[in-house]
Design a protein around this motif. Structure first.
Motif: not given
Length: 313
Positions: A304-313
């Motif tokens: 199950v997905t708990c966090i859905d977003g973007e990351v700066s890398l």
């Protein structure tokens, strides 16, 4: 740095925050080894994965798997969690009902099961009897007596686990390892035990006296009390991985794969069973094992997905 799609997934559970979390960077292109390792250390999860285009023509995607301490050739909960994230992000398998993951150990097949659960085909297992001297040292680090150990094997399916089958599930749940000693020995240890059949149905509500009798933990149950689905638990599992910076892993796919291939082959468990892991960490991981008629062992779990977003890398 650039913005990349990112998910944090809970694996081997259908209930958020009861399984093993996994960080998934859905676009790992352009990141070197050091950047991946730094991010894995920062997340401080047992594993962080980076998805990449495959280099094998039959693979659907490629994954690199990092712990806080280094890269792994294969791991089970990152396999299921990465596949879940890839599918949820719009990934389309080349073959209907079958997904092929490329990782350092090679190609790993996955399938969709009832209710959308994913299962991976256990990689080839190499196993051997441990040396008596190392077995004695590992037992000492776990606080075990010789008569509590039913069988022992070194299990290698990419990761290497020192596998122990103990006399019962309550012994597994009662362990208080010396993690410093396990780290010094340089071994990751997986322990398993079969729950005793209760004389009468287990009740969800237990007295404080009963809890204290089991060292503050509930006795090993034959029903999934925490998630309420009534599923019978056939094997209780714990995983100690101090050498890679994880004292106890909540739910471990590679270990459960190795245990399944070993324990089924040697007649300790049936060809289809349900394993529980994570109780001592407040989790309720569930690993569904099934060996096909052709001998293939499938290791399944919900995600199950708990966090859905973007990351700066």
């Amino acid at each position: 740095m650039k913005t990349r799609p990112f998910k944090q997934v809970d694996v081997f559970t259908a209930t958020p925050y009861r399984g093993n979390p996994l960080a998934v960077v859905l676009d790992g292109s352009g990141l070197d080894d050091d950047a991946m390792q730094r991010f894995a250390q920062w997340t401080n999860l047992s594993e962080t994965t980076f998805l990449l285009p495959p280099t094998e023509p039959t693979a659907d995607y490629r994954v690199r798997i990092f712990t806080p301490g280094g890269e792994l050739p294969f791991a089970g909960h990152p396999t299921i969690g990465s596949c879940h994230a890839w599918l949820q992000a719009g990934g389309k398998p080349r073959a209907r009902g079958r997904i092929v993951q490329q990782c350092a150990v090679g190609l790993v097949a996955l399938r969709r099961e009832e209710g959308g659960r994913l299962a991976f085909s256990a990689p080839p297992l190499r196993r051997s009897a441990p040396s008596p001297s190392l077995l004695a040292k590992v037992a000492g680090a776990l606080g075990l007596k010789a008569q509590q150990i039913v069988a022992a094997q070194v299990l290698d399916n990419g990761p290497v686990w020192f596998g122990l089958l103990l006399s019962d599930a309550d012994t597994v749940l009662g362990l208080a390892p010396d993690h410093g000693l396990l780290k010094a020995l340089g071994v990751k240890v997986g322990v398993a035990g079969v729950p005793a059949a209760p004389e009468e149905p287990m009740l969800i509500g237990r007295s404080n006296r009963e809890a204290r009798a089991f060292g503050g933990r509930a006795p090993a149950a034959t029903a999934d009390e925490s998630q309420g689905d009534g599923a019978k638990i056939d094997l209780e599992v714990r995983a100690f991985a101090a050498p890679i910076g994880v004292e106890e892993d909540p739910v471990t796919g590679s270990l459960n794969a190795g245990l399944a291939e070993w324990l089924i082959a040697d007649g300790h468990v049936p060809a289809r069973y349900l394993a529980a892991q994570g109780q001592c960490l407040g989790r309720a991981g569930r690993v569904h094992i099934e060996r096909d008629a052709d001998g293939t062992v499938w290791v399944g779990g919900d995600a199950v997905t708990c966090i859905d977003g973007e990351v700066s890398l």
